[in-house]
Design a protein around this motif. Structure first.
Motif, PDB file in Angstrom:
ATOM      1  N   GLU A  29       0.848  -1.189   0.000  1.00  0.00           N
ATOM      2  CA  GLU A  29       0.000   0.000   0.000  1.00  0.00           C
ATOM      3  C   GLU A  29       0.884   1.239   0.000  1.00  0.00           C
ATOM      4  N   ARG A  30       0.456   2.230  -0.755  1.00  0.00           N
ATOM      5  CA  ARG A  30       1.194   3.496  -0.770  1.00  0.00           C
ATOM      6  C   ARG A  30       0.854   4.284   0.483  1.00  0.00           C
ATOM      7  N   LEU A  31       1.849   5.007   0.992  1.00  0.00           N
ATOM      8  CA  LEU A  31       1.621   5.824   2.173  1.00  0.00           C
ATOM      9  C   LEU A  31       0.810   7.051   1.811  1.00  0.00           C
ATOM     10  N   SER A  32      -0.093   7.426   2.683  1.00  0.00           N
ATOM     11  CA  SER A  32      -0.827   8.660   2.459  1.00  0.00           C
ATOM     12  C   SER A  32       0.081   9.838   2.821  1.00  0.00           C
ATOM     13  N   ARG A  33      -0.361  11.011   2.486  1.00  0.00           N
ATOM     14  CA  ARG A  33       0.464  12.196   2.765  1.00  0.00           C
ATOM     15  C   ARG A  33       0.668  12.403   4.262  1.00  0.00           C
ATOM     16  N   THR A  34      -0.364  12.125   5.034  1.00  0.00           N
ATOM     17  CA  THR A  34      -0.226  12.309   6.480  1.00  0.00           C
ATOM     18  C   THR A  34       0.730  11.275   7.078  1.00  0.00           C
ATOM     19  N   GLN A  35       0.671  10.045   6.599  1.00  0.00           N
ATOM     20  CA  GLN A  35       1.600   9.028   7.084  1.00  0.00           C
ATOM     21  C   GLN A  35       3.031   9.377   6.696  1.00  0.00           C
ATOM     22  N   PHE A  36       3.211   9.822   5.470  1.00  0.00           N
ATOM     23  CA  PHE A  36       4.542  10.215   5.015  1.00  0.00           C
ATOM     24  C   PHE A  36       5.072  11.388   5.831  1.00  0.00           C
ATOM     25  N   ALA A  37       4.212  12.386   6.074  1.00  0.00           N
ATOM     26  CA  ALA A  37       4.621  13.540   6.866  1.00  0.00           C
ATOM     27  C   ALA A  37       4.946  13.141   8.300  1.00  0.00           C
ATOM     28  N   ALA A  38       4.143  12.243   8.868  1.00  0.00           N
ATOM     29  CA  ALA A  38       4.393  11.794  10.239  1.00  0.00           C
ATOM     30  C   ALA A  38       5.715  11.057  10.338  1.00  0.00           C
ATOM     31  N   ARG A  39       5.994  10.174   9.404  1.00  0.00           N
ATOM     32  CA  ARG A  39       7.263   9.437   9.427  1.00  0.00           C
ATOM     33  C   ARG A  39       8.438  10.378   9.208  1.00  0.00           C
ATOM     34  N   THR A  40       8.265  11.364   8.350  1.00  0.00           N
ATOM     35  CA  THR A  40       9.330  12.331   8.118  1.00  0.00           C
ATOM     36  C   THR A  40       9.596  13.148   9.372  1.00  0.00           C
ATOM     37  N   LEU A  41       8.546  13.593  10.042  1.00  0.00           N
ATOM     38  CA  LEU A  41       8.720  14.373  11.267  1.00  0.00           C
ATOM     39  C   LEU A  41       9.368  13.548  12.377  1.00  0.00           C
ATOM     40  N   VAL A  42       8.985  12.293  12.494  1.00  0.00           N
ATOM     41  CA  VAL A  42       9.612  11.440  13.503  1.00  0.00           C
ATOM     42  C   VAL A  42      11.095  11.258  13.193  1.00  0.00           C
ATOM     43  N   GLY A  43      11.415  11.023  11.948  1.00  0.00           N
ATOM     44  CA  GLY A  43      12.820  10.880  11.554  1.00  0.00           C
ATOM     45  C   GLY A  43      13.620  12.136  11.808  1.00  0.00           C
ATOM     46  N   MET A  44      13.038  13.286  11.479  1.00  0.00           N
ATOM     47  CA  MET A  44      13.740  14.549  11.710  1.00  0.00           C
ATOM     48  C   MET A  44      13.912  14.820  13.201  1.00  0.00           C
ATOM     49  N   THR A  45      12.931  14.431  14.019  1.00  0.00           N
ATOM     50  CA  THR A  45      13.040  14.610  15.462  1.00  0.00           C
ATOM     51  C   THR A  45      14.163  13.755  16.036  1.00  0.00           C
ATOM     52  N   VAL A  46      14.276  12.524  15.556  1.00  0.00           N
ATOM     53  CA  VAL A  46      15.351  11.645  16.028  1.00  0.00           C
ATOM     54  C   VAL A  46      16.710  12.210  15.636  1.00  0.00           C
ATOM     55  N   VAL A  47      16.837  12.657  14.401  1.00  0.00           N
ATOM     56  CA  VAL A  47      18.107  13.224  13.945  1.00  0.00           C
ATOM     57  C   VAL A  47      18.434  14.493  14.719  1.00  0.00           C
ATOM     58  N   ALA A  48      17.441  15.353  14.955  1.00  0.00           N
ATOM     59  CA  ALA A  48      17.680  16.580  15.720  1.00  0.00           C
ATOM     60  C   ALA A  48      18.094  16.261  17.149  1.00  0.00           C
ATOM     61  N   GLY A  49      17.524  15.229  17.742  1.00  0.00           N
ATOM     62  CA  GLY A  49      17.921  14.822  19.084  1.00  0.00           C
ATOM     63  C   GLY A  49      19.355  14.349  19.134  1.00  0.00           C
ATOM     64  N   LEU A  50      19.767  13.570  18.133  1.00  0.00           N
ATOM     65  CA  LEU A  50      21.158  13.117  18.093  1.00  0.00           C
ATOM     66  C   LEU A  50      22.125  14.276  17.892  1.00  0.00           C
ATOM     67  N   VAL A  51      21.790  15.187  17.015  1.00  0.00           N
ATOM     68  CA  VAL A  51      22.653  16.352  16.773  1.00  0.00           C
ATOM     69  C   VAL A  51      22.713  17.226  18.023  1.00  0.00           C
ATOM     70  N   GLY A  52      21.580  17.434  18.678  1.00  0.00           N
ATOM     71  CA  GLY A  52      21.565  18.231  19.902  1.00  0.00           C
ATOM     72  C   GLY A  52      22.377  17.596  21.013  1.00  0.00           C
ATOM     73  N   SER A  53      22.308  16.285  21.140  1.00  0.00           N
ATOM     74  CA  SER A  53      23.103  15.624  22.171  1.00  0.00           C
ATOM     75  C   SER A  53      24.585  15.739  21.871  1.00  0.00           C
ATOM     76  N   LEU A  54      24.950  15.719  20.609  1.00  0.00           N
ATOM     77  CA  LEU A  54      26.360  15.938  20.266  1.00  0.00           C
ATOM     78  C   LEU A  54      26.787  17.367  20.564  1.00  0.00           C
ATOM     79  N   LEU A  55      25.928  18.334  20.241  1.00  0.00           N
ATOM     80  CA  LEU A  55      26.285  19.730  20.479  1.00  0.00           C
ATOM     81  C   LEU A  55      26.473  20.029  21.961  1.00  0.00           C
TER      82      LEU A  55
END
Length: 79
Positions: A29-55
């Motif tokens: 099944e193709r992801l809907s726009r909301t699912q895609f946006a949610a997964r993107t936001l979760v991924g960006m939050t994880v990456v931002a957390g890792l970068v912040g912990s390094l900083l």
């Protein structure tokens, strides 16, 4: 019968390696726009957390001179 070296008690176990199904799985099944946006936001939050912990973490691990020790050594040298 089979190309295995050890004896196999059941014939269907020996033939399971070369069995192919003629049933195709359903298409993904193709992801809907909301699912895609949610997964993107979760991924960006994880990456931002890792970068912040390094900083914040890397400067905290760096050795720095202790200003209290240097003031005490100057005060004790003046007597």
């Amino acid at each position: 019968m089979s190309s295995r070296r050890e004896p196999v008690p059941f014939a269907f176990v020996a033939e399971a390696d070369r069995f192919r199904s003629n049933v195709t799985p359903p298409p993904r099944e193709r992801l809907s726009r909301t699912q895609f946006a949610a997964r993107t936001l979760v991924g960006m939050t994880v990456v931002a957390g890792l970068v912040g912990s390094l900083l914040f973490g890397v400067p905290a691990l760096q050795p720095h001179p202790n200003p209290v020790t240097s003031q005490q050594s100057e005060a004790s040298g003046g007597r």
